[in-house]
Design an enzyme around this catalytic site. Structure first.
Site, PDB file in Angstrom:
ATOM      1  N   HIS A 110      -3.186  -2.769 -62.462  1.00 55.61           N
ATOM      2  CA  HIS A 110      -1.781  -3.472 -62.255  1.00 55.61           C
ATOM      3  C   HIS A 110      -1.178  -3.140 -61.079  1.00 55.61           C
ATOM      4  O   HIS A 110      -1.332  -2.242 -60.461  1.00 55.61           O
ATOM      5  CB  HIS A 110      -0.794  -2.831 -63.583  1.00 55.61           C
ATOM      6  CG  HIS A 110       0.587  -3.435 -63.343  1.00 55.61           C
ATOM      7  ND1 HIS A 110       0.803  -4.716 -63.864  1.00 55.61           N
ATOM      8  CD2 HIS A 110       1.722  -3.082 -62.721  1.00 55.61           C
ATOM      9  CE1 HIS A 110       2.318  -4.951 -63.678  1.00 55.61           C
ATOM     10  NE2 HIS A 110       2.757  -3.735 -63.354  1.00 55.61           N
ATOM     11  N   ASP A 151       0.897  -2.914 -70.276  1.00 53.82           N
ATOM     12  CA  ASP A 151       0.916  -1.894 -69.160  1.00 53.82           C
ATOM     13  C   ASP A 151       1.206  -0.639 -69.595  1.00 53.82           C
ATOM     14  O   ASP A 151       1.832   0.078 -68.902  1.00 53.82           O
ATOM     15  CB  ASP A 151       1.781  -2.512 -68.056  1.00 53.82           C
ATOM     16  CG  ASP A 151       1.332  -4.047 -67.529  1.00 53.82           C
ATOM     17  OD1 ASP A 151       2.215  -4.643 -67.224  1.00 53.82           O
ATOM     18  OD2 ASP A 151       0.301  -4.310 -67.647  1.00 53.82           O
TER      19      ASP A 151
HETATM   20  C1  GRF Z   1      -3.859  -8.853 -58.560  1.00 54.94           C
HETATM   21  O1  GRF Z   1      -2.786  -8.770 -57.795  1.00 54.94           O
HETATM   22  C2  GRF Z   1      -4.157  -8.009 -59.647  1.00 54.94           C
HETATM   23  O2  GRF Z   1      -3.361  -6.775 -59.553  1.00 54.94           O
HETATM   24  C3  GRF Z   1      -3.442  -8.493 -60.825  1.00 54.94           C
HETATM   25  O3  GRF Z   1      -3.881  -9.798 -60.618  1.00 54.94           O
HETATM   26  C4  GRF Z   1      -3.892 -10.028 -59.387  1.00 54.94           C
HETATM   27  C5  GRF Z   1      -4.887 -11.097 -58.747  1.00 54.94           C
HETATM   28  O4  GRF Z   1      -6.125 -10.274 -58.851  1.00 54.94           O
HETATM   29  N1  GRF Z   1      -4.072  -7.861 -62.263  1.00 54.94           N
HETATM   30  P1  GRF Z   1      -7.678 -11.125 -58.463  1.00 54.94           P
HETATM   31  O5  GRF Z   1      -7.518 -11.240 -57.092  1.00 54.94           O
HETATM   32  O6  GRF Z   1      -7.664 -12.132 -59.402  1.00 54.94           O
HETATM   33  O7  GRF Z   1      -8.482  -9.765 -58.755  1.00 54.94           O
END
Ligand code: GRF
Length: 208
Positions: A110, A151
């Site tokens: 998160h 979360d």
């Molecule tokens: C990121 O900010 C992550 O923390 C959240 O989703 C966003 C996209 O992540 N859970 P990613 O580039 O798809 O890994």
């Protein structure tokens, strides 16, 4: 060999961080056996394919009911013999049946220091917009085990990132990913795969 499934919905930069950690030997005795996305156009699927990892698209929209989707997801994980489920930018609610089956074996990343800026409505770029709106000086990222809430599961690792006056949501999101998410998610997986995580109630103890 710990079999990992990574569930994604978007760009997959956290997935990429895990792929790189495995390829560079920073995580050992583990493999990503499966990447599942609810979005067929998720760029993370291309990252997985490039790394030779099996992929699947499983969307609630292609099932008669949510219960049918939940069952299909559970069966896919069982058939792949998954030991650890990693939610990396996955935007589908995890059913309680899955939470129960993978209790303390399902992790989520998160983009804030939980419990700040977390829970329903706090995801992706929105989190960083809320951080800037509130004017906090420090934010960061959290890896936690998934429980029935949003979360709210036991926290495994956190990493702080300073908020800069010149930040906008995009620049803050990028720095939180680079300086925090892409470091603590692979590290949490490494600790899990080396049996160093011990859940005691709502706390996680790390015994190196
Ligand atoms: C990121 O900010 C992550 O923390 C959240 O989703 C966003 C996209 O992540 N859970 P990613 O580039 O798809 O890994």
């Amino acid at each position: 060999m710990i079999k990992i499934a990574v569930l994604i919905s978007g760009g997959g930069t956290n997935l990429q961080a895990v792929i790189d950690s495995l390829q560079e030997g920073r995580i050992t005795n583990a493999e990503i056996s499966l990447v599942i996305s609810n979005k067929e156009d998720a760029y993370g699927l291309k990252r997985a394919e490039k790394a030779g990892i099996r992929t699947a698209v499983l969307s609630p929209k292609s099932f008669e009911s949510r219960a049918d989707f939940d069952r299909a997801l559970m069966e896919m994980l069982e058939q792949a013999g998954i030991d650890l489920v990693v939610l990396a930018g996955y935007l589908v609610i995890i059913p309680s049946t899955l939470v129960e089956k993978y209790r303390n074996r399902m992790m989520n990343i998160h983009p804030s220091l939980i419990p700040s800026f977390s829970g329903t409505g706090a995801y992706g770029l929105k989190v960083h917009e809320q951080v800037l709106e509130r004017g906090v000086k420090v934010t960061g990222a959290t890896v936690h085990f998934v429980d029935e809430g949003t979360d709210t599961g036991p926290i495994i690792l956190q990493k702080a990132v300073a908020v800069r006056d010149e930040d906008d949501a995009q620049s803050l999101q990028q720095r939180v990913m680079e300086e925090a998410e892409w470091k603590i998610l692979p590290e949490a997986i490494r600790l899990f795969c080396n049996n160093k995580l011990f859940v005691e109630g709502t706390k996680v103890r790390i015994k190196e």
